[in-house]
Design a protein around this motif. Structure first.
Motif, PDB file in Angstrom:
ATOM      1  N   ILE A 197       4.617 -10.105 -20.808  1.00  0.00           N
ATOM      2  CA  ILE A 197       5.576 -11.199 -20.927  1.00  0.00           C
ATOM      3  C   ILE A 197       6.337 -11.036 -22.247  1.00  0.00           C
ATOM      4  CG2 ILE A 197       5.861 -13.711 -21.044  1.00  0.00           C
ATOM      5  CD1 ILE A 197       4.855 -12.777 -18.336  1.00  0.00           C
ATOM      6  N   ALA A 198       7.625 -11.295 -22.201  1.00  0.00           N
ATOM      7  CA  ALA A 198       8.486 -11.124 -23.382  1.00  0.00           C
ATOM      8  C   ALA A 198       8.196 -12.227 -24.400  1.00  0.00           C
ATOM      9  CB  ALA A 198       9.956 -11.133 -22.977  1.00  0.00           C
ATOM     10  N   LYS A 217       9.924 -12.828 -18.085  1.00  0.00           N
ATOM     11  CA  LYS A 217      10.150 -13.968 -18.970  1.00  0.00           C
ATOM     12  C   LYS A 217       8.955 -14.918 -18.916  1.00  0.00           C
ATOM     13  CE  LYS A 217      13.998 -14.806 -16.776  1.00  0.00           C
ATOM     14  NZ  LYS A 217      15.288 -15.428 -16.337  1.00  0.00           N
ATOM     15  N   PRO A 218       8.747 -15.685 -19.985  1.00  0.00           N
ATOM     16  CA  PRO A 218       7.600 -16.609 -20.012  1.00  0.00           C
ATOM     17  C   PRO A 218       7.627 -17.672 -18.925  1.00  0.00           C
ATOM     18  CG  PRO A 218       8.500 -16.298 -22.226  1.00  0.00           C
ATOM     19  CD  PRO A 218       9.460 -15.653 -21.275  1.00  0.00           C
ATOM     20  N   ASP A 223       5.796 -21.566 -14.374  1.00  0.00           N
ATOM     21  CA  ASP A 223       5.847 -21.922 -12.954  1.00  0.00           C
ATOM     22  C   ASP A 223       4.477 -21.784 -12.303  1.00  0.00           C
ATOM     23  OD1 ASP A 223       8.523 -22.396 -13.293  1.00  0.00           O
ATOM     24  OD2 ASP A 223       9.219 -20.666 -12.136  1.00  0.00           O
ATOM     25  N   ALA A 224       3.742 -20.743 -12.693  1.00  0.00           N
ATOM     26  CA  ALA A 224       2.390 -20.551 -12.157  1.00  0.00           C
ATOM     27  C   ALA A 224       1.462 -21.674 -12.625  1.00  0.00           C
ATOM     28  CB  ALA A 224       1.849 -19.195 -12.584  1.00  0.00           C
ATOM     29  N   ALA A 225       1.557 -22.020 -13.906  1.00  0.00           N
ATOM     30  CA  ALA A 225       0.741 -23.119 -14.434  1.00  0.00           C
ATOM     31  C   ALA A 225       1.051 -24.421 -13.709  1.00  0.00           C
ATOM     32  CB  ALA A 225       0.986 -23.274 -15.937  1.00  0.00           C
ATOM     33  N   TYR A 226       2.313 -24.645 -13.411  1.00  0.00           N
ATOM     34  CA  TYR A 226       2.725 -25.874 -12.727  1.00  0.00           C
ATOM     35  C   TYR A 226       2.059 -25.988 -11.359  1.00  0.00           C
ATOM     36  CZ  TYR A 226       5.860 -29.554 -11.025  1.00  0.00           C
ATOM     37  OH  TYR A 226       6.374 -30.717 -10.527  1.00  0.00           O
ATOM     38  N   ARG A 259      12.488 -11.362 -14.236  1.00  0.00           N
ATOM     39  CA  ARG A 259      12.629 -10.148 -15.041  1.00  0.00           C
ATOM     40  C   ARG A 259      13.393 -10.478 -16.314  1.00  0.00           C
ATOM     41  NH1 ARG A 259      11.899  -4.103 -13.568  1.00  0.00           N
ATOM     42  NH2 ARG A 259      12.106  -3.337 -15.683  1.00  0.00           N
ATOM     43  N   TYR A 260      12.895 -10.009 -17.461  1.00  0.00           N
ATOM     44  CA  TYR A 260      13.529 -10.342 -18.744  1.00  0.00           C
ATOM     45  C   TYR A 260      14.884  -9.678 -18.889  1.00  0.00           C
ATOM     46  CZ  TYR A 260      14.333 -10.904 -23.746  1.00  0.00           C
ATOM     47  OH  TYR A 260      14.888 -11.220 -24.960  1.00  0.00           O
ATOM     48  N   ALA A 261      14.980  -8.402 -18.497  1.00  0.00           N
ATOM     49  CA  ALA A 261      16.224  -7.657 -18.695  1.00  0.00           C
ATOM     50  C   ALA A 261      16.572  -6.885 -17.431  1.00  0.00           C
ATOM     51  CB  ALA A 261      16.079  -6.691 -19.873  1.00  0.00           C
TER      52      ALA A 261
END
Length: 275
Positions: A197-198, A217-218, A223-226, A259-261
């Protein structure tokens, strides 16, 4: 399902994944306790308990910023009491604070091991213990720790056994507390990313910002925690969960937005995850 009106106590929430989970919950109108050491923005890492508190309120939540060192059990107890009095209780504890040093036994300063153990393993015990009296009074209490699946492949021990031990300790506490707290109705889980994770931890501990081309991206962790935290009555509990797995269970099939980038490089699988 919603986190509206729920009170989340999040350690290490001044940046990274903790901050992202705070902002996700704030969109529902949750109460967020930002408990971290950073009262002022770090020159390299950025973020503080106060900047995140402002972001939480702008996102629609209520915020309480508490400067806290999770190694100090007396301070943790005081912070939990302060949070419960301020918001009328605590519904969710997120053990997000962490310390990392990828070193083997030969060259690791024992004081650094103590730091990792206290912030990783011991803090989960201390914070969970301090939160439990308040969680018992919640209608749908949760403890969520950011720790990995228990993968005993020797490669995870060969180069950095001390760090591995402290993270696996968190996961073993998840397994134990799930059983121990079952009579109180507390859901207890761990969450870990499938890919890197970035975050600052990646930038400064694993090899620099160029790795962000292989990172997500974090917000995938938020979203998974939610999905976990909105589950009811221990429907999800006692699990060491990978972010992508729980999102797939909830119907997500396209992960490109995380995806971060924009990059042709393959995503890098995180530590402790089977490829």
């Amino acid at each position: 399902m919603s986190l509206k009106g729920k009170t989340l106590f999040i350690t290490g929430a001044s940046r990274g994944i903790g901050r992202e989970i705070a902002l996700k919950a704030a969109q529902d109108g949750a109460n967020i306790v930002i408990a971290a050491k950073s009262a002022e923005e770090h020159p390299k890492l950025g973020g503080s308990i106060y900047t995140v508190a402002k972001e939480v309120e702008e996102a629609g939540g209520q915020a309480l910023a508490i400067q806290l060192d999770v190694r100090d059990q007396d301070a943790v107890a005081i912070a939990m009491k302060q949070a419960a009095e301020h918001f009328g209780g605590i519904d969710i504890l997120i053990n997000n604070a962490g310390a990392i040093k990828l070193s083997g036994v030969e060259l690791l300063d024992p004081n650094r091991f103590d730091l990792m153990y206290q912030i990783n393993t011991r803090a989960v015990l201390v914070c969970s213990q301090a939160a439990l009296p308040y969680l018992k009074n919640s209608e749908n209490p949760h403890i969520l720790s950011l720790s990995p699946p228990l993968n005993l492949d020797e490669k995870w021990f060969a180069s950095y056994a001390p760090y591995t031990i402290t993270k696996y300790g968190m996961s073993m506490l998840t397994i134990g507390m799930n059983q121990e707290f079952s009579n109180y109705g507390v859901s207890v889980n761990s969450l870990w990313p499938r890919t890197i994770i970035a975050t600052a931890a990646i930038e400064f501990s694993l090899g620099g910002k160029q790795l962000f081309n292989q990172a997500r991206k974090p917000n995938i962790m938020a979203d998974a925690a939610y999905e976990i935290l909105t589950s009811q009555k221990r429907a999800i509990t006692g699990r060491l969960i990978i972010d992508e797995e729980i999102l797939r269970e909830s119907g997500v099939t396209d992960f490109s937005e995380y995806r971060y980038a924009e990059s042709e490089e393959q995503l890098m699988v995180d530590l402790f995850v089977k490829e």
